[in-house]
Motif scaffolding. Sequence first.
Motif, short mmCIF file in Angstrom:
data_model
loop_
_atom_site.label_atom_id
_atom_site.label_comp_id
_atom_site.label_asym_id
_atom_site.label_seq_id
_atom_site.Cartn_x
_atom_site.Cartn_y
_atom_site.Cartn_z
N ALA A 172 -20.22 -33.19 -4.73
CA ALA A 172 -20.52 -33.84 -3.44
C ALA A 172 -20.27 -32.81 -2.35
O ALA A 172 -19.19 -32.22 -2.30
N VAL A 173 -21.26 -32.56 -1.50
CA VAL A 173 -21.04 -31.67 -0.35
C VAL A 173 -20.97 -32.54 0.90
O VAL A 173 -21.96 -33.19 1.26
N ALA A 192 -17.01 -30.60 -2.02
CA ALA A 192 -17.10 -29.40 -1.19
C ALA A 192 -17.33 -29.83 0.25
O ALA A 192 -17.67 -30.99 0.53
N LEU A 193 -17.15 -28.87 1.14
CA LEU A 193 -17.24 -29.14 2.57
C LEU A 193 -18.04 -28.00 3.18
O LEU A 193 -17.91 -26.86 2.74
N ALA A 194 -18.88 -28.29 4.16
CA ALA A 194 -19.66 -27.21 4.78
C ALA A 194 -19.96 -27.56 6.22
O ALA A 194 -19.79 -28.71 6.64
N THR A 195 -20.41 -26.55 6.99
CA THR A 195 -20.68 -26.80 8.42
C THR A 195 -22.00 -27.52 8.63
O THR A 195 -22.19 -28.17 9.65
N GLU A 235 -5.46 -30.15 1.76
CA GLU A 235 -5.68 -29.40 0.52
C GLU A 235 -7.14 -29.57 0.05
O GLU A 235 -7.80 -28.60 -0.31
N GLU A 236 -7.61 -30.81 0.05
CA GLU A 236 -8.99 -31.05 -0.38
C GLU A 236 -9.98 -30.34 0.55
O GLU A 236 -10.99 -29.79 0.09
N ALA A 237 -9.69 -30.37 1.84
CA ALA A 237 -10.60 -29.74 2.79
C ALA A 237 -10.67 -28.23 2.54
O ALA A 237 -11.76 -27.64 2.52
#
Length: 416
Positions: free
Chosen positions: A286-287, A315-318, A346-348
């Motif tokens: 998952a993004v 995952a994380l994105a801009t 932590e997850e971020a």
Amino acid sequence: MPDQRWDRLWVDVNVATMTDASLGVIEAGAVASADERIAWVGPEAEIGERRRETAAEVIRCGGAWLTPGLIDCHTHIVYAGDRTEDFRRRLRGESYARIARAGGGIMSTVRATRAASTEELTRSAVSRARELSAWGVTTIEVKSGYGLDRATELRMLDVAAALPRHLAVDVSPTLLAAHAVPPEYAGRRGDYVEMAVREILPAALEQGHAKAVDVFCEDIAFTADEARRVLDTGIASGLHGRLHADQLSDQGGGTLAADVGARSADHLEYLSRGGVEAMARADVCAVLLPGAAYTLGADRRPPVSTLRRAGVTMALATDANPGSSPITHVGLVLNLACIRFGMTPEEALLGFTAAAGKVLGLQADRGTIEVGKRADFAAWDVDDLSWLCYPVGPSPLKFLVKDGVPVESAEERVEG
Ligand code: NIG
Ligand code: FE
């Protein structure tokens, strides 16, 4: 056998290795590089005098925190023009979807991008990439999708792939020809999809830059069947699959991503429970893109706790783009991920490192600090890593290392 020589050794540093889905903290740690790779990582006290002497250079970091170089796994930083007009319209209450249907939105960026020279596209993309780099980003995924014709889509991929000539960053380009239906195909969406699959995709494969194929699956863009056609063909040709899924409505995007074997489904504000389960079973990442949810004033958030319980990699994105997420401030995205989406710090942080590496299929090389991986890391002037998610202020980056080389000296090597 004599010890391998180290090119550089960073000491007096707290290391967050990001291994085993945790921060993997080594306090009072040290990291050594040799030939662009990480050669050693562990507690500084365990190095030993003789070993330390093999390092050509020892860098004291004054107790900084070291993380892997950040990976921004979802961006649209190659484009021309801006969307201040859309911004004003949205402030007056018009929705993103309505503006798009009226020929604004993505289409206004397509007009500007088609008209821009390659030099103009490069100049603005380099400056956005520099903004990300100031936040510790060393790998960027960059999508096409503002060309929507063969020549401009290929030109966008070319500009993306050339960014490493201008700054110390690696790029993973993604073909997003199915981002919107261009005006010359108005009322003929199916024909555009066929053209994208039969003409643009093969041309992109021949060009060789694209590592992934992506589709915007939404009622203002492409249907699930059309997305399946593009993804099936792209994945069968050896590309990774990505999907803009369930952002503004439930299109069954998460399930579709799982069915076709995509690496990720992105956005996911409307992801269903069945979609979460399908993603978990197929190991689709998952993004999450809180910058877009924030900018568009989304009234829903992705089902983070359900994703967490199901064990889906987050995952994380801009999502840096001119319309729905005009944001290159990684600190803001980390902050929104915690405050608006309920992720832990932590997850971020894992979302911008190990998880993002998995999304791009680069986990063997990037995203964690482990022996053998590329020596890409960011040193942060903070007492606690949660600080990266907490104030929305200037970047606390102390220095950046790309391929084992401190970035200022790496920048001198790349073409100006
Ligand atoms: O990820 N959702 C579609 N694509 C982009 C928006 C692009 C744009 O508005 O220009 C996104 O949000
Ligand atoms: Fe996007």
